[in-house]
Design a protein around this motif. Sequence first.
Motif, PDB file in Angstrom:
ATOM      1  N   MET A 240       0.850  -1.483   0.161  1.00  0.00           N
ATOM      2  CA  MET A 240       0.035   0.484   0.223  1.00  0.00           C
ATOM      3  C   MET A 240       0.530   1.399  -0.023  1.00  0.00           C
ATOM      4  SD  MET A 240      -3.042   0.984   2.367  1.00  0.00           S
ATOM      5  CE  MET A 240      -3.244   2.895   3.038  1.00  0.00           C
ATOM      6  N   ALA A 241       0.509   1.928  -0.948  1.00  0.00           N
ATOM      7  CA  ALA A 241       1.518   3.862  -1.236  1.00  0.00           C
ATOM      8  C   ALA A 241       0.834   4.244   0.690  1.00  0.00           C
ATOM      9  CB  ALA A 241       0.535   4.365  -1.985  1.00  0.00           C
ATOM     10  N   LYS A 242       2.404   5.038   1.021  1.00  0.00           N
ATOM     11  CA  LYS A 242       2.501   5.754   2.108  1.00  0.00           C
ATOM     12  C   LYS A 242       2.516   7.165   1.256  1.00  0.00           C
ATOM     13  CE  LYS A 242       2.803   2.167   5.228  1.00  0.00           C
ATOM     14  NZ  LYS A 242       1.895   1.892   5.955  1.00  0.00           N
ATOM     15  N   LEU A 243       2.452   8.068   2.601  1.00  0.00           N
ATOM     16  CA  LEU A 243       2.368   9.840   2.830  1.00  0.00           C
ATOM     17  C   LEU A 243       3.827  10.104   2.954  1.00  0.00           C
ATOM     18  CD1 LEU A 243      -0.238  11.324   4.158  1.00  0.00           C
ATOM     19  CD2 LEU A 243       0.272  11.274   1.679  1.00  0.00           C
ATOM     20  N   THR A 244       4.553  10.625   2.379  1.00  0.00           N
ATOM     21  CA  THR A 244       5.634  11.232   3.178  1.00  0.00           C
ATOM     22  C   THR A 244       5.503  12.484   4.134  1.00  0.00           C
ATOM     23  OG1 THR A 244       6.791  10.463   1.656  1.00  0.00           O
ATOM     24  CG2 THR A 244       8.081  11.604   3.057  1.00  0.00           C
ATOM     25  N   VAL A 245       5.449  12.617   5.204  1.00  0.00           N
ATOM     26  CA  VAL A 245       5.274  13.614   5.523  1.00  0.00           C
ATOM     27  C   VAL A 245       6.491  14.361   6.321  1.00  0.00           C
ATOM     28  CG1 VAL A 245       3.706  15.022   7.871  1.00  0.00           C
ATOM     29  CG2 VAL A 245       3.164  12.531   6.645  1.00  0.00           C
ATOM     30  N   GLU A 246       6.319  15.544   5.984  1.00  0.00           N
ATOM     31  CA  GLU A 246       7.612  16.259   6.888  1.00  0.00           C
ATOM     32  C   GLU A 246       7.221  17.395   7.685  1.00  0.00           C
ATOM     33  OE1 GLU A 246      10.645  17.866   4.183  1.00  0.00           O
ATOM     34  OE2 GLU A 246      10.612  15.282   2.924  1.00  0.00           O
ATOM     35  N   ILE A 247       7.089  18.022   8.668  1.00  0.00           N
ATOM     36  CA  ILE A 247       7.308  19.636   9.464  1.00  0.00           C
ATOM     37  C   ILE A 247       8.546  19.675   9.856  1.00  0.00           C
ATOM     38  CG2 ILE A 247       6.152  19.541  11.968  1.00  0.00           C
ATOM     39  CD1 ILE A 247       4.357  17.540  11.863  1.00  0.00           C
ATOM     40  N   VAL A 248       8.057  21.001   9.070  1.00  0.00           N
ATOM     41  CA  VAL A 248       9.892  22.103   9.283  1.00  0.00           C
ATOM     42  C   VAL A 248       9.116  23.018   9.456  1.00  0.00           C
ATOM     43  CG1 VAL A 248      11.592  23.203   7.587  1.00  0.00           C
ATOM     44  CG2 VAL A 248      10.271  21.033   6.989  1.00  0.00           C
ATOM     45  N   THR A 249      10.209  23.208  10.733  1.00  0.00           N
ATOM     46  CA  THR A 249       9.459  25.211  11.596  1.00  0.00           C
ATOM     47  C   THR A 249      10.868  26.021  10.749  1.00  0.00           C
ATOM     48  OG1 THR A 249      10.999  25.120  13.160  1.00  0.00           O
ATOM     49  CG2 THR A 249       8.197  23.957  13.204  1.00  0.00           C
ATOM     50  N   PRO A 250      10.596  27.370  10.744  1.00  0.00           N
ATOM     51  CA  PRO A 250      11.514  28.300  10.725  1.00  0.00           C
ATOM     52  C   PRO A 250      13.677  27.886  10.849  1.00  0.00           C
ATOM     53  CG  PRO A 250      10.017  29.963  11.007  1.00  0.00           C
ATOM     54  CD  PRO A 250       9.318  28.066  11.799  1.00  0.00           C
ATOM     55  N   GLU A 251      13.224  26.557  12.462  1.00  0.00           N
ATOM     56  CA  GLU A 251      15.005  26.450  12.819  1.00  0.00           C
ATOM     57  C   GLU A 251      14.886  25.427  12.649  1.00  0.00           C
ATOM     58  OE1 GLU A 251      11.794  27.618  15.111  1.00  0.00           O
ATOM     59  OE2 GLU A 251      12.374  29.251  15.284  1.00  0.00           O
ATOM     60  N   LYS A 252      14.143  24.363  12.204  1.00  0.00           N
ATOM     61  CA  LYS A 252      15.254  23.095  12.386  1.00  0.00           C
ATOM     62  C   LYS A 252      13.695  21.957  11.354  1.00  0.00           C
ATOM     63  CE  LYS A 252      13.887  21.148  16.528  1.00  0.00           C
ATOM     64  NZ  LYS A 252      14.911  20.511  17.200  1.00  0.00           N
ATOM     65  N   ARG A 253      14.411  21.598  10.690  1.00  0.00           N
ATOM     66  CA  ARG A 253      13.366  20.048  10.758  1.00  0.00           C
ATOM     67  C   ARG A 253      12.567  19.421  11.803  1.00  0.00           C
ATOM     68  NH1 ARG A 253      13.075  16.630   5.014  1.00  0.00           N
ATOM     69  NH2 ARG A 253      15.535  17.996   5.247  1.00  0.00           N
ATOM     70  N   ILE A 254      11.344  19.034  11.791  1.00  0.00           N
ATOM     71  CA  ILE A 254      11.198  18.821  13.271  1.00  0.00           C
ATOM     72  C   ILE A 254      10.821  17.114  13.411  1.00  0.00           C
ATOM     73  CG2 ILE A 254       9.030  18.130  15.215  1.00  0.00           C
ATOM     74  CD1 ILE A 254      10.928  21.254  15.261  1.00  0.00           C
ATOM     75  N   LEU A 255      10.116  16.643  11.985  1.00  0.00           N
ATOM     76  CA  LEU A 255       9.698  15.006  11.156  1.00  0.00           C
ATOM     77  C   LEU A 255       9.876  15.011  10.174  1.00  0.00           C
ATOM     78  CD1 LEU A 255       8.774  12.873  13.076  1.00  0.00           C
ATOM     79  CD2 LEU A 255       6.592  14.052  12.009  1.00  0.00           C
ATOM     80  N   SER A 256      10.690  13.935   9.767  1.00  0.00           N
ATOM     81  CA  SER A 256      10.326  13.172   8.065  1.00  0.00           C
ATOM     82  C   SER A 256      10.219  11.823   8.250  1.00  0.00           C
ATOM     83  CB  SER A 256      11.695  14.063   7.172  1.00  0.00           C
ATOM     84  OG  SER A 256      11.057  13.096   5.993  1.00  0.00           O
ATOM     85  N   VAL A 257       8.642  11.470   7.910  1.00  0.00           N
ATOM     86  CA  VAL A 257       8.389   9.749   7.960  1.00  0.00           C
ATOM     87  C   VAL A 257       7.099   9.734   7.032  1.00  0.00           C
ATOM     88  CG1 VAL A 257       8.787  10.387  10.844  1.00  0.00           C
ATOM     89  CG2 VAL A 257       6.493  10.715   9.326  1.00  0.00           C
ATOM     90  N   GLN A 258       6.805   8.054   7.543  1.00  0.00           N
ATOM     91  CA  GLN A 258       6.136   7.391   6.364  1.00  0.00           C
ATOM     92  C   GLN A 258       4.420   7.706   7.613  1.00  0.00           C
ATOM     93  OE1 GLN A 258       6.601   6.665   2.832  1.00  0.00           O
ATOM     94  NE2 GLN A 258       8.497   8.393   3.371  1.00  0.00           N
ATOM     95  N   ALA A 259       3.594   7.810   6.781  1.00  0.00           N
ATOM     96  CA  ALA A 259       2.298   7.812   7.780  1.00  0.00           C
ATOM     97  C   ALA A 259       0.768   6.794   6.408  1.00  0.00           C
ATOM     98  CB  ALA A 259       2.024   8.749   7.924  1.00  0.00           C
ATOM     99  N   ASP A 260       0.656   6.622   7.350  1.00  0.00           N
ATOM    100  CA  ASP A 260      -0.725   6.282   5.534  1.00  0.00           C
ATOM    101  C   ASP A 260      -1.560   7.369   5.846  1.00  0.00           C
ATOM    102  OD1 ASP A 260      -0.614   3.344   6.028  1.00  0.00           O
ATOM    103  OD2 ASP A 260      -0.826   2.443   7.961  1.00  0.00           O
ATOM    104  N   GLU A 261      -2.049   8.143   6.854  1.00  0.00           N
ATOM    105  CA  GLU A 261      -2.922   9.262   7.183  1.00  0.00           C
ATOM    106  C   GLU A 261      -2.321  10.316   7.383  1.00  0.00           C
ATOM    107  OE1 GLU A 261      -7.430  10.235   7.422  1.00  0.00           O
ATOM    108  OE2 GLU A 261      -6.858   7.694   7.967  1.00  0.00           O
ATOM    109  N   ALA A 262      -2.486  11.611   7.309  1.00  0.00           N
ATOM    110  CA  ALA A 262      -2.342  12.753   7.922  1.00  0.00           C
ATOM    111  C   ALA A 262      -3.682  13.703   8.271  1.00  0.00           C
ATOM    112  CB  ALA A 262      -1.082  12.995   7.579  1.00  0.00           C
ATOM    113  N   ILE A 263      -3.835  14.030   9.630  1.00  0.00           N
ATOM    114  CA  ILE A 263      -5.142  14.858   9.862  1.00  0.00           C
ATOM    115  C   ILE A 263      -4.755  15.974  10.704  1.00  0.00           C
ATOM    116  CG2 ILE A 263      -7.376  14.885  10.887  1.00  0.00           C
ATOM    117  CD1 ILE A 263      -7.103  12.259  11.803  1.00  0.00           C
ATOM    118  N   VAL A 264      -5.005  16.794   9.657  1.00  0.00           N
ATOM    119  CA  VAL A 264      -4.018  18.721   9.436  1.00  0.00           C
ATOM    120  C   VAL A 264      -5.184  19.782  10.062  1.00  0.00           C
ATOM    121  CG1 VAL A 264      -3.098  20.201   8.184  1.00  0.00           C
ATOM    122  CG2 VAL A 264      -2.673  17.983   7.348  1.00  0.00           C
ATOM    123  N   PRO A 265      -4.760  20.897  11.017  1.00  0.00           N
ATOM    124  CA  PRO A 265      -5.762  21.413  11.927  1.00  0.00           C
ATOM    125  C   PRO A 265      -5.529  23.269  10.379  1.00  0.00           C
ATOM    126  CG  PRO A 265      -3.591  21.562  12.578  1.00  0.00           C
ATOM    127  CD  PRO A 265      -3.805  20.531  11.437  1.00  0.00           C
ATOM    128  N   GLY A 266      -6.399  22.663   8.995  1.00  0.00           N
ATOM    129  CA  GLY A 266      -6.357  23.492   8.576  1.00  0.00           C
ATOM    130  C   GLY A 266      -7.799  24.988   8.013  1.00  0.00           C
TER     131      GLY A 266
END
Length: 136
Positions: A1-27
């Motif tokens: 099954m396909a995965k998402l690549t999720v990256e969380i980046v702030t002005p200071e640094k990359r917080i996270l880079s992982v594979q996930a099945d789903e992301a739920i985002v506060p839009g």
Amino acid sequence: MAKLTVEIVTPEKRILSVQADEAIVPGGRGLFGVRPGHTPFLSLMEPGALTLIESGRRESYFVAGGFVEVGNDKVLVLADAAEPVTGIDVEGARRRMAEAQERMKGMSSEDARFELEQATVRREAARIGAANTARA
């Protein structure tokens, strides 16, 4: 099954880079879910919990607003600030929220700092909510 690549980046640094099945985002217009194959788009993010689901396991991060770009099975989160919800200092967030509310008491909505204090209240309330959700 396909995965998402999720990256969380702030002005200071990359917080996270992982594979996930789903992301739920506060839009900007509420929570939205992203799974592999999602239509590409760009959205504003409001402060809140960003939840990643991988093999049925949920992991949440507080994001303090920013932008999210979705495309080609990738979710790029450009957050003003981010932290794992498990590391949130709830008492500190309550204190910052109360201090901002106190400063707002002497201001009119026309005051230049009013919106900044109001944003602090919203951000800290969202941080507390994210922490409480993780502990539930």
